[in-house]
Design a protein around this motif. Structure first.
Motif, PDB file in Angstrom:
ATOM      1  N   ILE A 226     109.721 -26.375   3.811  1.00 46.65           N
ATOM      2  CA  ILE A 226     108.413 -27.000   3.610  1.00 46.65           C
ATOM      3  C   ILE A 226     108.288 -27.337   2.128  1.00 46.65           C
ATOM      4  N   GLY A 227     108.441 -28.608   1.795  1.00 43.77           N
ATOM      5  CA  GLY A 227     108.437 -28.984   0.384  1.00 43.77           C
ATOM      6  C   GLY A 227     109.602 -28.369  -0.340  1.00 43.77           C
ATOM      7  N   ASP A 228     109.298 -27.573  -1.346  1.00 44.81           N
ATOM      8  CA  ASP A 228     110.342 -26.885  -2.107  1.00 44.81           C
ATOM      9  C   ASP A 228     110.534 -25.447  -1.650  1.00 44.81           C
ATOM     10  N   GLU A 229     109.827 -25.069  -0.594  1.00 44.87           N
ATOM     11  CA  GLU A 229     109.885 -23.682  -0.128  1.00 44.87           C
ATOM     12  C   GLU A 229     110.689 -23.552   1.157  1.00 44.87           C
ATOM     13  N   VAL A 230     111.249 -22.361   1.356  1.00 40.22           N
ATOM     14  CA  VAL A 230     111.888 -21.988   2.614  1.00 40.22           C
ATOM     15  C   VAL A 230     111.102 -20.812   3.175  1.00 40.22           C
ATOM     16  N   ILE A 231     110.481 -21.014   4.348  1.00 37.93           N
ATOM     17  CA  ILE A 231     109.627 -19.971   4.912  1.00 37.93           C
ATOM     18  C   ILE A 231     109.881 -19.840   6.411  1.00 37.93           C
ATOM     19  N   PRO A 232     109.602 -18.656   6.994  1.00 40.53           N
ATOM     20  CA  PRO A 232     109.747 -18.487   8.448  1.00 40.53           C
ATOM     21  C   PRO A 232     108.763 -19.384   9.185  1.00 40.53           C
ATOM     22  N   VAL A 233     109.186 -19.974  10.286  1.00 39.98           N
ATOM     23  CA  VAL A 233     108.337 -20.916  11.011  1.00 39.98           C
ATOM     24  C   VAL A 233     107.055 -20.255  11.500  1.00 39.98           C
ATOM     25  N   SER A 234     107.087 -18.951  11.776  1.00 34.89           N
ATOM     26  CA  SER A 234     105.880 -18.272  12.266  1.00 34.89           C
ATOM     27  C   SER A 234     104.766 -18.261  11.238  1.00 34.89           C
TER      28      SER A 234
ATOM     29  N   ALA B 161     112.043 -26.167  15.137  1.00 36.91           N
ATOM     30  CA  ALA B 161     112.093 -24.705  15.032  1.00 36.91           C
ATOM     31  C   ALA B 161     111.349 -24.059  16.197  1.00 36.91           C
ATOM     32  N   GLU B 162     110.204 -24.619  16.562  1.00 35.89           N
ATOM     33  CA  GLU B 162     109.444 -24.095  17.708  1.00 35.89           C
ATOM     34  C   GLU B 162     110.271 -24.223  18.990  1.00 35.89           C
TER      35      GLU B 162
ATOM     36  N   LEU C  84     119.506 -29.109  11.621  1.00 32.25           N
ATOM     37  CA  LEU C  84     120.062 -27.971  10.880  1.00 32.25           C
ATOM     38  C   LEU C  84     120.554 -28.399   9.500  1.00 32.25           C
ATOM     39  N   THR C  85     120.380 -27.524   8.529  1.00 33.85           N
ATOM     40  CA  THR C  85     120.932 -27.764   7.199  1.00 33.85           C
ATOM     41  C   THR C  85     121.324 -26.422   6.599  1.00 33.85           C
ATOM     42  N   ILE C  86     122.166 -26.461   5.590  1.00 36.04           N
ATOM     43  CA  ILE C  86     122.641 -25.248   4.924  1.00 36.04           C
ATOM     44  C   ILE C  86     122.120 -25.226   3.496  1.00 36.04           C
ATOM     45  N   ILE C  87     121.471 -24.124   3.139  1.00 33.26           N
ATOM     46  CA  ILE C  87     120.998 -23.918   1.762  1.00 33.26           C
ATOM     47  C   ILE C  87     121.496 -22.549   1.305  1.00 33.26           C
ATOM     48  N   ASP C  88     122.242 -22.540   0.197  1.00 37.80           N
ATOM     49  CA  ASP C  88     122.820 -21.291  -0.324  1.00 37.80           C
ATOM     50  C   ASP C  88     123.636 -20.556   0.737  1.00 37.80           C
ATOM     51  N   GLY C  89     124.273 -21.329   1.613  1.00 44.45           N
ATOM     52  CA  GLY C  89     125.137 -20.737   2.626  1.00 44.45           C
ATOM     53  C   GLY C  89     124.431 -20.305   3.886  1.00 44.45           C
ATOM     54  N   TYR C  90     123.099 -20.442   3.947  1.00 49.26           N
ATOM     55  CA  TYR C  90     122.342 -19.994   5.107  1.00 49.26           C
ATOM     56  C   TYR C  90     121.833 -21.182   5.932  1.00 49.26           C
ATOM     57  N   MET C  91     121.669 -20.960   7.238  1.00 51.64           N
ATOM     58  CA  MET C  91     121.161 -21.980   8.144  1.00 51.64           C
ATOM     59  C   MET C  91     119.642 -22.070   8.079  1.00 51.64           C
ATOM     60  N   HIS C  92     119.132 -23.303   7.962  1.00 52.00           N
ATOM     61  CA  HIS C  92     117.699 -23.565   7.987  1.00 52.00           C
ATOM     62  C   HIS C  92     117.436 -24.798   8.840  1.00 52.00           C
ATOM     63  N   LEU C  93     116.178 -24.963   9.204  1.00 53.43           N
ATOM     64  CA  LEU C  93     115.744 -26.167   9.910  1.00 53.43           C
ATOM     65  C   LEU C  93     114.779 -26.952   9.030  1.00 53.43           C
ATOM     66  N   ARG C  94     114.692 -28.250   9.333  1.00 52.13           N
ATOM     67  CA  ARG C  94     113.872 -29.116   8.489  1.00 52.13           C
ATOM     68  C   ARG C  94     112.465 -29.335   9.036  1.00 52.13           C
ATOM     69  N   THR C  95     112.296 -29.214  10.354  1.00 56.09           N
ATOM     70  CA  THR C  95     111.004 -29.561  10.940  1.00 56.09           C
ATOM     71  C   THR C  95     110.451 -28.447  11.832  1.00 56.09           C
ATOM     72  N   ILE C  96     109.126 -28.358  11.850  1.00 60.22           N
ATOM     73  CA  ILE C  96     108.453 -27.282  12.577  1.00 60.22           C
ATOM     74  C   ILE C  96     108.687 -27.395  14.081  1.00 60.22           C
ATOM     75  N   ASN C  97     108.577 -28.616  14.623  1.00 62.55           N
ATOM     76  CA  ASN C  97     108.673 -28.747  16.080  1.00 62.55           C
ATOM     77  C   ASN C  97     110.066 -28.390  16.604  1.00 62.55           C
TER      78      ASN C  97
ATOM     79  N   ARG D 257     124.057 -13.352  10.496  1.00 66.73           N
ATOM     80  CA  ARG D 257     122.904 -12.965   9.696  1.00 66.73           C
ATOM     81  C   ARG D 257     121.992 -12.134  10.576  1.00 66.73           C
ATOM     82  N   ASP D 258     121.390 -11.121  10.018  1.00 70.23           N
ATOM     83  CA  ASP D 258     120.517 -10.257  10.799  1.00 70.23           C
ATOM     84  C   ASP D 258     119.352 -11.048  11.380  1.00 70.23           C
ATOM     85  N   ALA D 259     118.928 -10.653  12.574  1.00 71.68           N
ATOM     86  CA  ALA D 259     117.722 -11.226  13.165  1.00 71.68           C
ATOM     87  C   ALA D 259     116.536 -10.866  12.256  1.00 71.68           C
ATOM     88  N   PRO D 260     115.523 -11.738  12.210  1.00 74.83           N
ATOM     89  CA  PRO D 260     115.252 -12.860  13.113  1.00 74.83           C
ATOM     90  C   PRO D 260     115.762 -14.214  12.597  1.00 74.83           C
ATOM     91  N   HIS D 261     116.737 -14.215  11.678  1.00 72.93           N
ATOM     92  CA  HIS D 261     117.220 -15.466  11.105  1.00 72.93           C
ATOM     93  C   HIS D 261     118.210 -16.161  12.036  1.00 72.93           C
TER      94      HIS D 261
END
Length: 325
Positions: free
Chosen positions: A289-297, A188-189, A173-186, A138-142
């Protein structure tokens, strides 16, 4: 076949993956260092493309990727040349994608299509449409498996990250719609921090910059003098080094001797001997974050500050001065 990885643990591998791993194309990667010229100046920078390729495959498997995506992961770096990205400096390839440009040719000239077809797979569908594999690339910054593995592997090998921190990250780490995401801010930091250890402290380490610059010059001269030809880069690192050492060309062999582990170099802002400007490499993991997927920044000042600093470093460039050759 039982494969034990220093990061992901034990995995049972069978069928098509074993045949691909045992192919000459993948076995060659045991002799190609991921850090390019880095291994010539530091013992701790010794991860191979073989280890990374299997690692990416295992991470895709661990995250539930299909067998086809595991195949694509295993083979994604098969066209990397000797000394990896050093070839981009030799060829003045500013996109740093020489291995991608030759990927299709290398695949079609190998035994890989035959192996895949013997198991009923269409190699073109799996390997020449990389965009379909959302865990792998996946293209950066993901986040993606390739980016995650080389960061964790380089820093674990050089003892800059601990097992428990890696385990905490992988569990988050978790997968949503085939993409990698994280669950917690710390978490991700944490990954943002170690990623910049990789691209700023390692990639831009003065010894690393020196090794890349000097080896690029050696290889460029060797090409000009017909000591090697472009296809020699499809060999292993040591095989190319032997060609250089046996060439009888005094200038080339003397320059090669200048790349060693005792070289002393420092980063400076002016009066530098070598100056480079790398393409920006930024990371901004998506978190839930809740029902949203957002960049940690967007929710972390710390992550935002690290990204801003990394961007400034990339734009400024890095100069080094040779203290003792």
């Amino acid at each position: 076949m039982l494969y034990v990885d220093e990061i992901y643990g034990e995995f049972e591998i069978g069928g098509v993956l074993v045949d691909l791993i045992e192919s000459d194309s993948i076995q060659r990667l045991k002799g190609v260092y991921q850090g390019g010229a880095s291994a010539l100046v530091s013992d701790k920078w010794n991860v191979t493309r073989f280890e990374h390729s299997l690692g990416v495959m295992l991470l895709v498997k661990q995250l539930g990727g299909s067998l086809e995506e595991q195949i694509a992961a295993l083979l994604h770096d098969v066209s990397h040349t000797a000394f990896s990205h050093v070839i981009d400096h030799v060829m003045d390839n500013r996109q740093e994608n020489y291995h991608e440009l030759i990927f299709q040719r290398l695949i079609e000239e190998s035994t890989i299509p035959t192996i895949l077809e013997s198991y009923g797979y269409d190699y073109q569908t799996i390997l020449f449409h990389i965009e379909q594999w959302r865990i792998l690339e996946r293209d950066a910054p993901h986040l993606c498996a390739d980016r995650v593995d080389y960061t964790l592997r380089d820093l674990y090998r050089s003892r800059q990250v601990e097992c428990q921190d890696i385990e905490r990250f992988l569990e988050d780490l978790t997968i949503i719609d085939g993409y990698m995401h994280l669950r917690t801010i710390n978490v991700a930091e944490w990954f943002v921090q170690i990623y910049y250890q990789e691209v700023l402290d390692y990639f831009l380490h003065p010894k690393n910059i020196y090794a890349y610059d000097q080896l690029s010059k050696v290889l460029r001269d060797a090409l000009d003098e017909k000591v090697i030809v472009e296809d020699d880069f499809l060999k292993r690192d040591n095989e190319v080094l032997e060609l250089l050492k046996r060439s009888g060309n005094k200038d080339i062999t003397e320059m090669l001797k200048s790349i060693h582990k005792d070289i002393q170099v420092v980063t400076v802002d002016d009066n530098f001997d070598i100056y480079i400007k790398m393409k920006p490499r930024l990371i901004d993991p998506d978190i839930i974050i809740g029902d949203e997927v957002i960049p940690v920044s967007h929710v972390s000042t710390k992550a935002q500050q690290m990204n801003n600093y990394a961007k400034e470093r990339a734009e400024k460039g890095t100069g080094i001065r040779i203290i003792q050759s």
